[in-house]
Design a protein around this motif. Sequence first.
Motif, PDB file in Angstrom:
ATOM      1  N   LEU A  71     -10.602  66.463  32.693  1.00  0.00           N
ATOM      2  CA  LEU A  71     -11.749  67.361  32.827  1.00  0.00           C
ATOM      3  C   LEU A  71     -11.898  68.143  31.533  1.00  0.00           C
ATOM      4  CD1 LEU A  71     -13.818  68.670  34.866  1.00  0.00           C
ATOM      5  CD2 LEU A  71     -12.038  70.330  35.343  1.00  0.00           C
ATOM      6  N   ALA A  72     -13.046  67.997  30.880  1.00  0.00           N
ATOM      7  CA  ALA A  72     -13.314  68.715  29.620  1.00  0.00           C
ATOM      8  C   ALA A  72     -12.193  68.489  28.608  1.00  0.00           C
ATOM      9  CB  ALA A  72     -13.537  70.200  29.879  1.00  0.00           C
ATOM     10  N   ASN A  73     -11.784  67.248  28.473  1.00  0.00           N
ATOM     11  CA  ASN A  73     -10.749  66.838  27.521  1.00  0.00           C
ATOM     12  C   ASN A  73      -9.383  67.469  27.798  1.00  0.00           C
ATOM     13  OD1 ASN A  73     -10.235  64.984  25.509  1.00  0.00           O
ATOM     14  ND2 ASN A  73     -10.368  66.528  23.891  1.00  0.00           N
ATOM     15  N   GLN A  74      -9.158  67.904  29.035  1.00  0.00           N
ATOM     16  CA  GLN A  74      -7.877  68.449  29.480  1.00  0.00           C
ATOM     17  C   GLN A  74      -7.462  67.698  30.740  1.00  0.00           C
ATOM     18  OE1 GLN A  74      -6.109  71.397  28.452  1.00  0.00           O
ATOM     19  NE2 GLN A  74      -7.406  71.586  26.667  1.00  0.00           N
ATOM     20  N   GLN A  75      -6.167  67.540  30.936  1.00  0.00           N
ATOM     21  CA  GLN A  75      -5.694  66.952  32.184  1.00  0.00           C
ATOM     22  C   GLN A  75      -5.297  68.087  33.119  1.00  0.00           C
ATOM     23  OE1 GLN A  75      -1.843  64.833  32.640  1.00  0.00           O
ATOM     24  NE2 GLN A  75      -3.134  63.053  33.077  1.00  0.00           N
ATOM     25  N   ILE A  76      -5.876  68.084  34.319  1.00  0.00           N
ATOM     26  CA  ILE A  76      -5.525  69.103  35.303  1.00  0.00           C
ATOM     27  C   ILE A  76      -4.904  68.443  36.522  1.00  0.00           C
ATOM     28  CG2 ILE A  76      -7.319  70.701  34.511  1.00  0.00           C
ATOM     29  CD1 ILE A  76      -8.836  69.961  37.132  1.00  0.00           C
ATOM     30  N   CYS A  77      -4.090  69.185  37.217  1.00  0.00           N
ATOM     31  CA  CYS A  77      -3.414  68.703  38.414  1.00  0.00           C
ATOM     32  C   CYS A  77      -4.142  69.242  39.641  1.00  0.00           C
ATOM     33  CB  CYS A  77      -1.970  69.187  38.413  1.00  0.00           C
ATOM     34  SG  CYS A  77      -1.023  68.639  39.838  1.00  0.00           S
ATOM     35  N   VAL A  78      -4.369  68.355  40.612  1.00  0.00           N
ATOM     36  CA  VAL A  78      -5.006  68.714  41.871  1.00  0.00           C
ATOM     37  C   VAL A  78      -4.049  68.347  42.995  1.00  0.00           C
ATOM     38  CG1 VAL A  78      -7.002  68.339  43.370  1.00  0.00           C
ATOM     39  CG2 VAL A  78      -7.285  68.234  40.878  1.00  0.00           C
ATOM     40  N   PHE A  79      -3.879  69.223  43.958  1.00  0.00           N
ATOM     41  CA  PHE A  79      -2.948  69.041  45.065  1.00  0.00           C
ATOM     42  C   PHE A  79      -3.721  69.141  46.367  1.00  0.00           C
ATOM     43  CE2 PHE A  79      -0.231  70.920  48.292  1.00  0.00           C
ATOM     44  CZ  PHE A  79       0.927  70.163  48.198  1.00  0.00           C
ATOM     45  N   VAL A  80      -3.646  68.100  47.193  1.00  0.00           N
ATOM     46  CA  VAL A  80      -4.333  68.143  48.484  1.00  0.00           C
ATOM     47  C   VAL A  80      -3.344  67.781  49.584  1.00  0.00           C
ATOM     48  CG1 VAL A  80      -6.634  67.645  47.574  1.00  0.00           C
ATOM     49  CG2 VAL A  80      -5.174  65.760  48.281  1.00  0.00           C
ATOM     50  N   MET A  81      -3.506  68.391  50.734  1.00  0.00           N
ATOM     51  CA  MET A  81      -2.670  68.056  51.877  1.00  0.00           C
ATOM     52  C   MET A  81      -3.131  66.724  52.451  1.00  0.00           C
ATOM     53  SD  MET A  81      -0.333  70.244  52.039  1.00  0.00           S
ATOM     54  CE  MET A  81       0.413  69.714  53.574  1.00  0.00           C
ATOM     55  N   GLY A  82      -2.174  65.949  52.923  1.00  0.00           N
ATOM     56  CA  GLY A  82      -2.480  64.660  53.525  1.00  0.00           C
ATOM     57  C   GLY A  82      -2.662  63.577  52.485  1.00  0.00           C
ATOM     58  N   ARG A  83      -3.043  62.428  52.982  1.00  0.00           N
ATOM     59  CA  ARG A  83      -3.299  61.287  52.104  1.00  0.00           C
ATOM     60  C   ARG A  83      -4.733  61.365  51.593  1.00  0.00           C
ATOM     61  NH1 ARG A  83       0.474  57.344  51.615  1.00  0.00           N
ATOM     62  NH2 ARG A  83       2.121  57.430  53.161  1.00  0.00           N
ATOM     63  N   SER A  84      -4.924  60.876  50.401  1.00  0.00           N
ATOM     64  CA  SER A  84      -6.249  60.855  49.802  1.00  0.00           C
ATOM     65  C   SER A  84      -6.588  59.422  49.418  1.00  0.00           C
ATOM     66  CB  SER A  84      -6.279  61.754  48.562  1.00  0.00           C
ATOM     67  OG  SER A  84      -7.521  61.657  47.923  1.00  0.00           O
ATOM     68  N   ASP A  85      -7.842  59.053  49.511  1.00  0.00           N
ATOM     69  CA  ASP A  85      -8.252  57.712  49.108  1.00  0.00           C
ATOM     70  C   ASP A  85      -8.666  57.661  47.637  1.00  0.00           C
ATOM     71  OD1 ASP A  85     -10.594  59.116  49.349  1.00  0.00           O
ATOM     72  OD2 ASP A  85     -11.591  57.676  50.635  1.00  0.00           O
ATOM     73  N   VAL A  86      -8.390  58.722  46.886  1.00  0.00           N
ATOM     74  CA  VAL A  86      -8.701  58.782  45.465  1.00  0.00           C
ATOM     75  C   VAL A  86      -7.810  57.780  44.719  1.00  0.00           C
ATOM     76  CG1 VAL A  86      -8.605  60.275  43.440  1.00  0.00           C
ATOM     77  CG2 VAL A  86      -9.449  61.177  45.587  1.00  0.00           C
ATOM     78  N   LYS A  87      -8.427  57.065  43.750  1.00  0.00           N
ATOM     79  CA  LYS A  87      -7.703  56.075  42.963  1.00  0.00           C
ATOM     80  C   LYS A  87      -7.908  56.355  41.475  1.00  0.00           C
ATOM     81  CE  LYS A  87     -10.192  52.748  44.703  1.00  0.00           C
ATOM     82  NZ  LYS A  87     -11.153  53.568  45.354  1.00  0.00           N
ATOM     83  N   PRO A  88      -6.955  55.937  40.631  1.00  0.00           N
ATOM     84  CA  PRO A  88      -7.174  56.065  39.185  1.00  0.00           C
ATOM     85  C   PRO A  88      -8.488  55.388  38.793  1.00  0.00           C
ATOM     86  CG  PRO A  88      -4.899  55.479  39.618  1.00  0.00           C
ATOM     87  CD  PRO A  88      -5.641  55.366  40.934  1.00  0.00           C
ATOM     88  N   GLY A  89      -9.246  56.059  37.934  1.00  0.00           N
ATOM     89  CA  GLY A  89     -10.543  55.563  37.500  1.00  0.00           C
ATOM     90  C   GLY A  89     -11.707  56.139  38.284  1.00  0.00           C
ATOM     91  N   ASP A  90     -11.435  56.711  39.464  1.00  0.00           N
ATOM     92  CA  ASP A  90     -12.492  57.329  40.258  1.00  0.00           C
ATOM     93  C   ASP A  90     -13.026  58.578  39.562  1.00  0.00           C
ATOM     94  OD1 ASP A  90     -12.141  55.455  42.261  1.00  0.00           O
ATOM     95  OD2 ASP A  90     -11.260  56.864  43.709  1.00  0.00           O
ATOM     96  N   THR A  91     -14.310  58.829  39.736  1.00  0.00           N
ATOM     97  CA  THR A  91     -14.903  60.092  39.309  1.00  0.00           C
ATOM     98  C   THR A  91     -14.941  61.008  40.529  1.00  0.00           C
ATOM     99  OG1 THR A  91     -16.245  59.025  37.619  1.00  0.00           O
ATOM    100  CG2 THR A  91     -16.978  61.189  38.385  1.00  0.00           C
ATOM    101  N   VAL A  92     -14.448  62.227  40.357  1.00  0.00           N
ATOM    102  CA  VAL A  92     -14.413  63.182  41.460  1.00  0.00           C
ATOM    103  C   VAL A  92     -15.120  64.461  41.045  1.00  0.00           C
ATOM    104  CG1 VAL A  92     -12.301  62.301  42.525  1.00  0.00           C
ATOM    105  CG2 VAL A  92     -12.133  64.042  40.755  1.00  0.00           C
ATOM    106  N   ARG A  93     -15.577  65.184  42.051  1.00  0.00           N
ATOM    107  CA  ARG A  93     -16.173  66.506  41.841  1.00  0.00           C
ATOM    108  C   ARG A  93     -15.227  67.540  42.422  1.00  0.00           C
ATOM    109  NH1 ARG A  93     -21.096  66.984  39.341  1.00  0.00           N
ATOM    110  NH2 ARG A  93     -22.206  65.022  39.299  1.00  0.00           N
TER     111      ARG A  93
END
Length: 77
Positions: A35-57
């Motif tokens: 994000l904005a040329n920085q790597q940020i960490c996101v933590f969510v409870m449970g399983r997520s269907d997010v995969k490398p290469g996905d665009t997220v908001r």
Amino acid sequence: GLRPEHIRLVDDGALKGEVEVVEPLGLSTQFYVRLANQQICVFVMGRSDVKPGDTVRLSADPASLHLFDPATGNRIG
């Protein structure tokens, strides 16, 4: 500063980034977003269907932000 657990995946968030790494941790999922040329960490409870290469908001509650003076490093908010 913003803690990973205070960042939320949303459908229409103002922040948009690309998922680089996903780490399923059993009860939670941790993933890293470019994000904005920085790597940020996101933590969510449970399983997520997010995969490398996905665009997220993403979004975050402004009350969760920690503000610091760039000159001194002291917390200001």
